[in-house]
Design an enzyme around this catalytic site. Sequence first.
Site, mmCIF file in Angstrom:
data_model
loop_
_atom_site.group_PDB
_atom_site.id
_atom_site.type_symbol
_atom_site.label_atom_id
_atom_site.label_comp_id
_atom_site.label_asym_id
_atom_site.label_seq_id
_atom_site.Cartn_x
_atom_site.Cartn_y
_atom_site.Cartn_z
ATOM 1 N N CYS A 77 -30.099 21.022 -14.278
ATOM 2 C CA CYS A 77 -29.774 19.645 -14.661
ATOM 3 C C CYS A 77 -31.047 18.793 -14.737
ATOM 4 C CB CYS A 77 -28.810 19.061 -13.639
ATOM 5 S SG CYS A 77 -27.925 17.599 -14.187
ATOM 6 N N CYS A 121 -23.634 19.089 -13.112
ATOM 7 C CA CYS A 121 -24.134 20.462 -12.982
ATOM 8 C C CYS A 121 -24.184 20.883 -11.518
ATOM 9 C CB CYS A 121 -25.559 20.579 -13.520
ATOM 10 S SG CYS A 121 -25.689 20.724 -15.293
ATOM 11 N N CYS A 138 -26.580 15.329 -17.522
ATOM 12 C CA CYS A 138 -27.497 15.886 -18.515
ATOM 13 C C CYS A 138 -26.771 16.304 -19.783
ATOM 14 C CB CYS A 138 -28.275 17.066 -17.936
ATOM 15 S SG CYS A 138 -27.329 18.595 -17.827
ATOM 16 N N CYS A 154 -21.587 17.998 -18.422
ATOM 17 C CA CYS A 154 -22.207 17.367 -17.246
ATOM 18 C C CYS A 154 -22.425 15.883 -17.522
ATOM 19 C CB CYS A 154 -23.530 18.054 -16.938
ATOM 20 S SG CYS A 154 -24.506 17.194 -15.691
ATOM 21 N N GLY A 166 -23.696 49.493 -6.725
ATOM 22 C CA GLY A 166 -22.382 49.017 -6.299
ATOM 23 C C GLY A 166 -21.885 49.633 -5.010
#
Lengths: 373, 268, 291
Positions: free
Chosen positions: C274, C268, C246, C243, C34
């Site tokens: 997808c 998606c 899909c 979605c 970080g």
Amino acid sequence: MYVAVKGGEKAIDNAHRLLASTRRGDPAVPAIGVDQIDGQLGIAVARVMAEGSLYDRRIAALAIKQARGDLIEAIFLVRAYRTTLPRFGYSQPLDTDAMFIARRISATYKDLPGGQVLGPTFDYTHRLIDFALETDADAPEAPAESNEQPAPAPHVTALLDGEGLIERNPAPAVDAVVGDLTREPLSFPADRDLRLQNLARGDEGFLLALGYSTQRGFGRTHPFVGEVRFGEVEVEFFAEELGFAVPLGRIEVTECEMVTQFRGGAGAPPQFTRGYGLVFGQSERKAMSMALVDRALRTREFGEDIDAPAQDEEFVLSHSDNVQATGFVEHLKLPHYVDFQAELGLIRTLRAEHAARRAPDAAEPAERREAAE
Amino acid sequence: MSAALLAPEADDDRPLLTVSGLTKYYGERPGCLDVGFDLHPGEVLAIVGESGSGKSTLLSLLACRLAPTRGTIRYRMRNGAMRDVMSLTEAERRLLMRTDWGFVHQDAAQGLRMRVSAGANVGERLMALGQRHYGDIRAQAKDWLQRVEIDTDRIDDPPRSFSGGMRQRLQIARNLVTAPRLVLMDEPTGGLDVSVQARLLDLLRGLVADLGLAVVIVTHDLAVARLVSHRLMVMRQGSVIETGLTDQVLDDPREPYTQLLVSSVLQV
Amino acid sequence: MNAPAASGYNFAYLDEQTKRMIRRAILKAIAIPGYQVPFASREMPMPYGWGTGGVQVTASIIGEDDVLKVIDQGSDDTTNAVSIRKFFEKTTGVATTTATGEATIIQTRHRIPEAPLTEGQVLVYQVPIPEPLRFLEPRETETRTMHALEEYGLMHVKLYEDIARHGHIATSYDYPVMVAGRYLMDPSPTPKFDNPKMHRSAALQLFGAGREKRIYAIPPYTDVVSLDFEDHPFEVNRFDTPCALCGASGVYLDEVVLDDRGRRMFVCSDTDHCETRRADGHRGADGDATP
């Protein structure tokens, strides 16, 4: 032996002749044609038209040739020429919704009515010097364009407005007169029409740096490119004697609409705000920078604190014009002998006085307490 | 002074702050010369003088905003240890400044975050100390707004929309929310209308007494000093020229300069 | 481009000295999760802000056996993803893929793939502004001190303001996180939907910011916690519909505007996810449409 400097006029004549021959360069190399500049350095031509405030490709190309490629000098030439032109009036507002689109992209929607039209752009190229361009290679063929009627491309901001998600552009008052900096001197506070005109004429590099500073936290506006579109639009002129608007022809413009940080609160629901940019020719960098700075300059309107350079109207508008700026910066090359002589006299006096004061001090360092205050 | 440190008396009999030989030169010009004093818990010390007398320099030195040319500032930490404030690490000093100390600026805009709400202004120190419950932070902010007589309906308004007096009260609340033991104040009533000043001073006096705060307050206004302080230091040209109990100094000034200051106030 | 661009350039464009310098910065970043490690960012043949940091990181770690996937907004075929993928094809000749599971290195802008990443994979983020405190405190000298002293109260002031003004935390992307309990980190402008995927991910996550000259990292299996309040816990973006192509739910969706009368479709954002689902026979409400 000293000889007083004289003969300025002859020296200046010679300098001009030298400039002309330097501009032409090696006479064995063919001179560059204005049509070549217009056709092959189109983005330079666009910049000179935009900041020169005159849509005339040929004049702009000629100015670039005359200025040896110094674009600010070329802009200066165009401005000086522009002031000599007669004025018939103001055109009707451009209808950019009806643009003949060459390029149109939105960063806020993956797909949308009218589609993403990539058009001619450097964006997705790798910046590798193309040595093939050194020779006169055959021109690559333009990709085939479909003959289908292009789908209408409503502005992204109109789509957002359909849901009430973005502030409305205020409708102009019926007989509102749009300001014109080239006719009236700028005064503060300036309304948005004047600010936009100033930015449209402003230096691309200056606006770029200011727009960039807002992205880095000096006046942040959380911008999204609602869309950038470039193409031709019809210019219409309202002819009094006819009583209707007549088309004058088409010009190329780049328009950017930024969708920026929302406002709202207890009294009103949150809504996105707008930043707007419009320039002659293809210059997305300038249109986008202009839109960022336009939004930053609206800080006062939204009741926010002005604490970043890009939000400071007086600072931005007073320093955006590169013809003014280059004039004043470069004027420092002009003779300042007389003023400088006065400064020389003063600094010598001050130094002598300082030396006289120091002399007794050095002998008595313990006196510092009394000496001070 | 060092004797007081060793004395095995009750905690509150030992000074909270011990300043000695504090001196600051700006180049060759003295800002503050050889200032020393003790400040006990719950005690309010006013520093008075004309502009340029060095009182603001002294306050900046105490707040560690300026490095002294010479001298020490020793503070009794919450664990009882006396520490030289200048020798603390930056982390320790910053922690001290935002927990156990407060600083009230003359211009509230310098002491507040002007673009965030009143509630967040008060809550900032709590969040910096690791408080992570929004409801609790807000409740404490509300409580403090009430204590400084700001309508709790204003909790979500930014200080920009507040009057001068409200801003100053908000600044005080922002400082006091962590229950500091020492607060430094720089002309806290400067620039306010007389009636607003009176209300603020009244409030300050109440808070100082309730919380047992030790305060160093810089002011050019002897009436302010008279209202809120127990002890008084008169400064002139960087030096302390007279010190004593506030009423004593103001009723019976010893130094001619102090006499002049007092009489000029009385004439007004 | 007509010129033989790759000839005359080193493998993966950067010279080996530069790659070693960047790898040293990456190693330091992995050692201090970080923490933003400054590095001597190079000029790249694409503009600043278009992924120069991510490209330099990828160029420094990529080898001949790697399989590269490049996504932008979750999609392999957005302009910038195509451009960067072509760049590496041209300068390295390595195999590229759109399948998340097949890639060893995934360079991304603004998304984390939906399919969970696995050990041995490296996710390279393109970062525009690496400093999470930048918009609260513009000065670098001050923000570095704040990180050094772990003074992160100001970040909570921002979240407090969001709740006070909007009723909940109104940060939907670029949502700040604490890494390994020590450094406050900017996850790059990914939607906060993806934040939980960073937490204890099996993959190595590397972040490159070219213009700002910073590299930072999350080693595999590191704690990544989104900031919040106890009584206003972190929540991911939610979608009302699955979605349209899909039928996947619990994934991040793009809004596609169909006309100017407000008709919209949600699909998606992760195109590979997808397509894989549709190949497996999943269908959504508009399953036969091609977006």
